[in-house]
Design an enzyme around this catalytic site. Structure first.
Site, PDB file in Angstrom:
ATOM      1  N   GLY A 265       0.807  -1.221   0.000  1.00  0.00           N
ATOM      2  CA  GLY A 265       0.000   0.000   0.000  1.00  0.00           C
ATOM      3  C   GLY A 265       0.835   1.264   0.000  1.00  0.00           C
ATOM      4  N   GLY A 267       2.191   5.047   1.338  1.00  0.00           N
ATOM      5  CA  GLY A 267       2.683   5.582   2.604  1.00  0.00           C
ATOM      6  C   GLY A 267       4.060   5.066   2.974  1.00  0.00           C
ATOM      7  N   SER A 268       4.604   5.709   4.004  1.00  0.00           N
ATOM      8  CA  SER A 268       5.970   5.437   4.419  1.00  0.00           C
ATOM      9  C   SER A 268       6.117   4.051   5.015  1.00  0.00           C
ATOM     10  CB  SER A 268       6.393   6.457   5.479  1.00  0.00           C
ATOM     11  OG  SER A 268       6.286   7.744   4.947  1.00  0.00           O
ATOM     12  N   VAL A 269       5.110   3.616   5.769  1.00  0.00           N
ATOM     13  CA  VAL A 269       5.249   2.357   6.495  1.00  0.00           C
ATOM     14  C   VAL A 269       5.291   1.188   5.512  1.00  0.00           C
ATOM     15  CG1 VAL A 269       4.140   0.822   8.158  1.00  0.00           C
ATOM     16  CG2 VAL A 269       4.213   3.275   8.614  1.00  0.00           C
ATOM     17  N   GLU A 290      -0.825  -1.550  -6.840  1.00  0.00           N
ATOM     18  CA  GLU A 290      -1.600  -0.423  -7.326  1.00  0.00           C
ATOM     19  C   GLU A 290      -0.646   0.737  -7.594  1.00  0.00           C
ATOM     20  OE1 GLU A 290      -5.142   0.420  -4.745  1.00  0.00           O
ATOM     21  OE2 GLU A 290      -3.852   2.108  -4.303  1.00  0.00           O
ATOM     22  N   ASN A 380      -7.199   9.610   4.853  1.00  0.00           N
ATOM     23  CA  ASN A 380      -7.022   9.637   3.393  1.00  0.00           C
ATOM     24  C   ASN A 380      -8.173   8.956   2.668  1.00  0.00           C
ATOM     25  OD1 ASN A 380      -4.477  10.808   3.770  1.00  0.00           O
ATOM     26  ND2 ASN A 380      -3.515   8.797   3.954  1.00  0.00           N
ATOM     27  N   GLY A 384      -7.106   1.260  -2.170  1.00  0.00           N
ATOM     28  CA  GLY A 384      -7.269  -0.094  -2.700  1.00  0.00           C
ATOM     29  C   GLY A 384      -7.159  -1.156  -1.629  1.00  0.00           C
TER      30      GLY A 384
HETATM   31  N1  COA Z   1      -4.619   7.240  15.468  1.00  0.00           N
HETATM   32  C1  COA Z   1      -4.400   8.507  15.038  1.00  0.00           C
HETATM   33  N2  COA Z   1      -3.397   8.838  14.198  1.00  0.00           N
HETATM   34  C2  COA Z   1      -2.554   7.846  13.839  1.00  0.00           C
HETATM   35  C3  COA Z   1      -2.698   6.528  14.252  1.00  0.00           C
HETATM   36  C4  COA Z   1      -3.803   6.233  15.106  1.00  0.00           C
HETATM   37  N3  COA Z   1      -4.016   5.003  15.558  1.00  0.00           N
HETATM   38  N4  COA Z   1      -1.712   5.792  13.699  1.00  0.00           N
HETATM   39  C5  COA Z   1      -0.963   6.612  12.956  1.00  0.00           C
HETATM   40  N5  COA Z   1      -1.470   7.862  13.019  1.00  0.00           N
HETATM   41  C6  COA Z   1      -0.964   9.058  12.356  1.00  0.00           C
HETATM   42  C7  COA Z   1       0.546   9.194  12.460  1.00  0.00           C
HETATM   43  O1  COA Z   1       0.895   9.763  13.711  1.00  0.00           O
HETATM   44  C8  COA Z   1       0.839  10.115  11.289  1.00  0.00           C
HETATM   45  O2  COA Z   1       0.466  11.432  11.664  1.00  0.00           O
HETATM   46  P1  COA Z   1       1.266  12.719  11.130  1.00  0.00           P
HETATM   47  O3  COA Z   1       1.009  12.733   9.636  1.00  0.00           O
HETATM   48  O4  COA Z   1       0.616  13.856  11.863  1.00  0.00           O
HETATM   49  O5  COA Z   1       2.699  12.465  11.487  1.00  0.00           O
HETATM   50  C9  COA Z   1      -0.157   9.647  10.222  1.00  0.00           C
HETATM   51  O6  COA Z   1      -1.187   8.920  10.937  1.00  0.00           O
HETATM   52  C10 COA Z   1       0.448   8.752   9.160  1.00  0.00           C
HETATM   53  O7  COA Z   1       1.045   7.686   9.786  1.00  0.00           O
HETATM   54  P2  COA Z   1       2.452   7.104   9.376  1.00  0.00           P
HETATM   55  O8  COA Z   1       2.900   6.247  10.508  1.00  0.00           O
HETATM   56  O9  COA Z   1       3.364   8.182   8.910  1.00  0.00           O
HETATM   57  O10 COA Z   1       2.055   6.082   8.211  1.00  0.00           O
HETATM   58  P3  COA Z   1       1.847   6.147   6.645  1.00  0.00           P
HETATM   59  O11 COA Z   1       2.409   7.340   5.965  1.00  0.00           O
HETATM   60  O12 COA Z   1       2.317   4.832   6.188  1.00  0.00           O
HETATM   61  O13 COA Z   1       0.238   6.236   6.504  1.00  0.00           O
HETATM   62  C11 COA Z   1      -2.034   5.460   6.628  1.00  0.00           C
HETATM   63  C12 COA Z   1      -0.595   5.347   7.170  1.00  0.00           C
HETATM   64  C13 COA Z   1      -2.898   4.400   7.327  1.00  0.00           C
HETATM   65  C14 COA Z   1      -2.604   6.835   6.911  1.00  0.00           C
HETATM   66  C15 COA Z   1      -1.979   5.220   5.083  1.00  0.00           C
HETATM   67  O14 COA Z   1      -1.328   4.016   4.802  1.00  0.00           O
HETATM   68  C16 COA Z   1      -3.367   5.162   4.473  1.00  0.00           C
HETATM   69  O15 COA Z   1      -3.987   6.181   4.199  1.00  0.00           O
HETATM   70  N6  COA Z   1      -3.907   3.949   4.274  1.00  0.00           N
HETATM   71  C17 COA Z   1      -5.232   3.763   3.732  1.00  0.00           C
HETATM   72  C18 COA Z   1      -5.227   3.567   2.246  1.00  0.00           C
HETATM   73  C19 COA Z   1      -4.519   2.317   1.853  1.00  0.00           C
HETATM   74  O16 COA Z   1      -4.204   1.437   2.627  1.00  0.00           O
HETATM   75  N7  COA Z   1      -4.237   2.177   0.596  1.00  0.00           N
HETATM   76  C20 COA Z   1      -3.550   0.956   0.164  1.00  0.00           C
HETATM   77  C21 COA Z   1      -3.725   0.592  -1.189  1.00  0.00           C
HETATM   78  S1  COA Z   1      -2.556   1.558  -2.116  1.00  0.00           S
END
Ligand code: COA
Length: 505
Positions: A265, A267-269, A290, A380, A384
């Site tokens: 997916g 994002g950074s993680v 994707e 966000n 997918g």
């Molecule tokens: N509650 C509140 N905020 C949370 C949290 C929780 N349980 N877990 C993480 N966060 C916050 C982080 O602190 C970070 O905040 P910041 O931007 O203010 O620093 C933010 O969420 C993003 O987290 P990060 O650890 O940097 O992860 P990421 O960049 O990998 O994003 C998602 C993680 C979940 C937001 C992102 O993967 C996403 O939108 N996923 C849904 C869509 C998806 O999975 N698509 C996949 C098919 S391509």
């Protein structure tokens, strides 16, 4: 405006070249636009910029449909300009997020494989203008997309009018990279003939009725780089846990050393976890995803991945230079497809994908929230992740066990919003460890998740909850009046951690 008519091989179309402002002036209040763009790649840029300018003098609102999030700050600019009525199916911009959560415009958070289907069958309003970025137009009128395909094929096929933005910044070497295939209507559809990640089943461009092309705009804009951060200690740990799990699968004979086609997916993680495979023993890997982020190209460079299929390429600035500066090196290892095909349940199930997506939080039974902070505020969108999780051979969710300096535990008694139910989630991974939930009953799942995945700060608090829940009984034990207590603690006192449990730290 710099022009290069050689990029429009069908000379009958040369007279359609216009300025972006002129093309934008055709768009009227109440219309629905289908804009190209998927996770900051391949977005139509000049016409949306011109619309934002027009909004300074004139009040109007439009529906904006895309592949996924837009780059060039377009989601921010369109949202600030106040011209959005409804946006779908995904976004990832802080300003747009704020406006969605304030109710200033509508947002439909949609499985990314569903949008094209809903356009085709008329559930969504017909697209008045498809505005798509292209590398070129062929002599037989096919539009060649750029760094993403997203929903472009559905947009141009079903729109009333088309505006093409030919971006001179996008390399002609992208020609031949795409594979465009549109399924027939439901009920008249044959199986999609894709049986391997590297199969080609369609055309190299989007065949369109050229009478629908109203205008062609020349542009020269670079895609926005992806803001992903490099792997850190926790994501490296998560990658190691994932590798341990995959190793066990190989040992059990359920996977080979080539694994199965991988999806990771946004994002950074997810990027960092995929990157971790670089130091593993797995090889000859394929990607059926994707979005292709930096990690996929790092794995190609390391000789680990031999083919990658996706609907968009989204890279950091440095990786963009490397990939687009040496496209000949990667071309035979890549294909771009419509998101309806990259995310199609039929293909995901057929190929038996290993799908790795990021959760905001998951609960002690394995339900996952990917979208709603504290249950109500859109982050966000589901993107997918649902398409993949529901249909993959292995649906894996990763997340750090704590967020916001430890004030949030990502493992809670009950997720405050459900995107992926316990029935669709196979494995959860944090930097603490992994829990393989397959074949486990809810009570087994809770034990394993609390033992393996929860941060030590929150273990006692979750165990207390679970033990009280057990006294109430049930297939899936809960103390309903306390199921969201972690979230209410956060709202009331800024932390999910309760005083009594702090003594266990
Ligand atoms: N509650 C509140 N905020 C949370 C949290 C929780 N349980 N877990 C993480 N966060 C916050 C982080 O602190 C970070 O905040 P910041 O931007 O203010 O620093 C933010 O969420 C993003 O987290 P990060 O650890 O940097 O992860 P990421 O960049 O990998 O994003 C998602 C993680 C979940 C937001 C992102 O993967 C996403 O939108 N996923 C849904 C869509 C998806 O999975 N698509 C996949 C098919 S391509």
């Amino acid at each position: 405006m710099e022009k290069n008519l050689e990029r429009i091989k069908d000379s009958n179309l040369h007279e359609l070249v216009v300025k972006a402002e002129d093309a934008a002036s055709w768009i009227r209040d109440g219309m629905t636009l289908g804009l190209s763009g998927f996770t900051r790649a391949g977005d139509a840029k000049a016409v949306p910029f011109a619309l934002v300018e027009r909004a300074k003098k004139e009040k109007f609102k439009v529906n904006i449909f895309t592949g996924a999030s837009l780059g060039s700050d377009l989601d921010k600019l369109l949202s600030e300009a106040g011209i959005i009525n409804k946006r779908l199916p995904f976004q990832a911009d802080a300003t747009m997020r704020k406006n969605i959560n304030a109710g200033n415009h509508l947002f439909v958070d949609q499985h990314l494989s569903h949008t094209a289907e809903m356009i085709r069958n008329g559930v969504l309003p017909q697209i008045d203008f498809a505005v798509v970025e292209a590398v070129s137009i062929t002599a037989d009128g096919m539009i060649i997309p750029t760094t993403s395909i997203g929903n472009n094929l559905a947009f141009v096929t079903h729109a009333k009018n088309i505006i093409v933005e030919i971006n001179l910044d996008q390399s002609l070497q992208l020609e031949g990279l795409h594979d465009l295939y549109e399924p027939a209507e439901q009920g008249q559809r044959l199986p999609i003939p894709l049986t391997k990640a590297d199969d080609r089943i369609g055309t190299v461009g989007m065949p369109v009725d050229t009478d629908k092309i109203r205008g062609i705009v020349f542009t020269k804009y670079t895609d926005s780089p992806s803001p992903i951060v490099p792997p850190d200690h926790e994501t490296k740990e998560m990658a190691q846990h994932l590798i341990s799990f995959l190793r066990e699968e190989v040992k059990a004979g359920r996977l080979t050393n080539n694994l199965a086609p991988l999806q990771a997916g946004i994002g950074s993680v997810a990027n960092a976890v995929l990157h971790g495979l670089i130091d593993s023993e797995f090889e000859d890997l394929q990607v059926y995803s994707e979005v292709l982020q930096d990690s996929v190209f790092e794995l190609i460079d390391a000789g680990k991945v031999n083919f990658a299929s996706a609907c968009s390429i989204t890279l950091s600035e440095e990786m963009m230079k490397q990939v687009y500066g040496n496209l000949e090196k990667y071309r035979d290892k890549l294909v771009l497809r419509p998101q309806e095909i990259t995310n199609h349940p039929e293909i995901i199930r057929r190929l038996g994908l290993i799908s790795i997506n990021t959760a905001l939080e998951f609960d002690i039974y394995g339900n996952v929230n990917s979208t709603h902070v504290s249950g109500t505020k859109m982050m966000n969108g589901i993107g997918g992740s649902g398409d993949f999780a529901r249909n993959a051979k292995l649906a894996i969710f990763v997340t750090k066990s704590i967020a916001k300096g430890g004030n949030i535990t990502s493992i809670v008694p009950f997720v405050a919003h459900v995107d992926h139910t316990e029935h669709d989630v196979d494995v959860v991974v944090t930097e603490q460890g992994y829990a393989d939930l397959r074949g486990l009953a809810p009570r087994e799942r809770a034990e394993l998740i609390i033992n393996n995945c929860v941060h030590p700060m929150y273990k006692a608090q979750l165990r207390d909850y679970y033990e009280e829940a057990l006294t109430r009984g049930g297939q899936t034990p809960h103390v309903l009046e306390k199921a969201f207590s972690f979230h209410t603690n956060l709202a009331e006192s800024g932390t999910m951690l309760v005083e009594e449990a702090k003594s266990y730290v």
